[in-house]
Design an enzyme around this catalytic site. Structure first.
Site, PDB file in Angstrom:
ATOM      1  N   CYS A 105       0.817  -1.227   0.000  1.00  0.00           N
ATOM      2  CA  CYS A 105       0.000   0.000   0.000  1.00  0.00           C
ATOM      3  C   CYS A 105       0.849   1.276   0.000  1.00  0.00           C
ATOM      4  O   CYS A 105       0.349   2.336  -0.362  1.00  0.00           O
ATOM      5  CB  CYS A 105      -0.872   0.068   1.241  1.00  0.00           C
TER       6      CYS A 105
HETATM    7  O1  KQY Z   1      -4.527  -1.171   0.826  1.00  0.00           O
HETATM    8  C1  KQY Z   1      -3.979  -0.164   0.514  1.00  0.00           C
HETATM    9  N1  KQY Z   1      -3.560  -0.075  -0.725  1.00  0.00           N
HETATM   10  C2  KQY Z   1      -3.900   1.093   1.340  1.00  0.00           C
HETATM   11  C3  KQY Z   1      -4.408   1.112   2.706  1.00  0.00           C
HETATM   12  C4  KQY Z   1      -4.704   2.520   3.107  1.00  0.00           C
HETATM   13  C5  KQY Z   1      -5.351   2.669   4.394  1.00  0.00           C
HETATM   14  C6  KQY Z   1      -5.692   4.066   4.739  1.00  0.00           C
HETATM   15  N2  KQY Z   1      -5.520   4.400   6.069  1.00  0.00           N
END
Ligand code: KQY
Length: 350
Positions: A341
């Site tokens: 992420c």
């Molecule tokens: O799963 C993702 N690509 C990002 C997670 C973001 C979480 C926001 N607090």
């Protein structure tokens, strides 16, 4: 859209800072992000976007080889706010700049103001002098995975959620994905990892490890809510065919935990009206599938001493030509995500 394992020109990240998402003024998260950047920088260039206020601190914590550039953002999730890099027929790099609404806007979004995040993709593409396609469509990079041969994996929980593109039906969303990403076959999984605040991003649940093969987060405890979710995904995958009409080989990767936010961790996060609260006792959406494939490495999250070693060994088998590097990632998980992420690959073009 090339697969993540194809050669990268580099990796983009954003620096965590906001005290209402990251405990103790983001200091532990910053150390975790710096460790991820340092690991990736062993095999490819890394650029970190930071606010003006954090420039000196980031520069001091990051290895000298990591490029630090000033990019304002609302938080630090380059996967979701950065561009999706594409390669065109002439091998030139291009970037798709999706609309971003903080994982759901006014209907369940994680924070109230995402105006800076929505400019990040454009700024990255400006820095790289890469042509930009602005999509009139809300999408986060973590909600899609591709095999680079025309197949895309996603979840209904996220892409069909009315808090993203309420006016679009499934078929219209498929057409947009086909048009922007050059895919021909879309595999729709149902729900993502239990209690994932992104509304079930696929990058926490399942990803391709090579064409024709996927890895899926797994749970063998029928009392755990993840049990049914992973089985439902497996049912879809076992029947699916990819864009080249191959059946998929499915590898199961047992989840860590279950893991929860502790009292001490929650106490270090400031409360603010514009940001999702992170209470003690909340189940964390922990998964080993949220790893990043760099040029010669796989950078994976270390989350649970009881299971980290087995997960690392499983990934080493899946990626025999890459070194698997484990980076402690609990501080990233406390902010709602993991290593995939916070990273975004920029493919090598001409
Ligand atoms: O799963 C993702 N690509 C990002 C997670 C973001 C979480 C926001 N607090």
């Amino acid at each position: 859209m090339p697969a993540e394992w194809e050669p990268h020109a580099g990796t983009w990240m954003l620096w965590p800072e906001r005290p209402d998402n990251w405990r103790d003024n983001a200091a532990p998260a910053q150390r975790a992000y710096a460790a991820v950047a340092a690991a990736i920088a062993r095999s490819e260039p890394v650029t970190m976007g930071v606010s003006a206020a954090q420039f000196e601190r980031a520069r001091a914590l990051l290895p000298p080889g990591v490029r630090v550039v000033e990019i304002s953002s609302n938080d630090a999730w380059m996967r979701d706010v950065g561009p999706t890099f594409m390669i065109d027929r002439r091998r030139r790099v291009r970037g798709v700049d999706w609309m971003f609404n903080a994982w759901g806007g006014k209907d369940g979004g994680v924070y109230a103001d995402w105006s800076l995040d929505d400019q990040v993709a454009a700024k990255v593409l400006e820095i790289e002098s890469t042509p930009r396609y602005r999509a009139q469509f809300v999408l986060e990079g973590g909600s899609i995975h591709v095999d680079g041969q025309g197949t895309l994996l996603t979840t209904e929980e996220c892409l069909l959620n009315p808090n993203r593109n309420p006016a679009l039906r499934r078929g219209q969303i498929e057409s947009l994905l086909e048009r922007y990403l050059g895919v021909r076959e879309i595999v729709w999984l149902g729900r993502g990892v239990f209690n994932d605040e992104t509304d079930g991003h696929v990058d926490n649940l399942c990803c391709f490890v090579r064409p024709g093969e996927v890895v899926l987060t797994w749970c063998d405890d029928p009392e755990d809510p993840q049990y049914d979710i992973s089985r439902a995904a497996w049912e879809v995958l076992v029947k699916a065919k990819d864009a080249r009409r191959r059946r998929l080989k499915i590898h199961k990767l047992p989840q860590p935990g279950p893991l929860y936010m502790s009292e001490a961790e929650a106490a270090g996060i400031e409360r603010s009206p514009g940001c999702r609260p992170r209470p003690a006792g909340e189940r964390l959406a922990a998964s080993y599938v949220n790893f990043y494939i760099a040029n010669r490495q796989v950078v994976m999250p270390l989350l649970d001493a009881r299971t980290d070693r087995a997960a690392k060994a499983a990934l080493a088998k899946l990626f025999p030509r890459r070194t698997v590097i484990g980076v402690p990632a609990r501080e990233i998980l406390l902010g709602g995500g993991s290593i995939h992420c916070i990273t975004q690959q920029q493919p090598r073009g001409i």
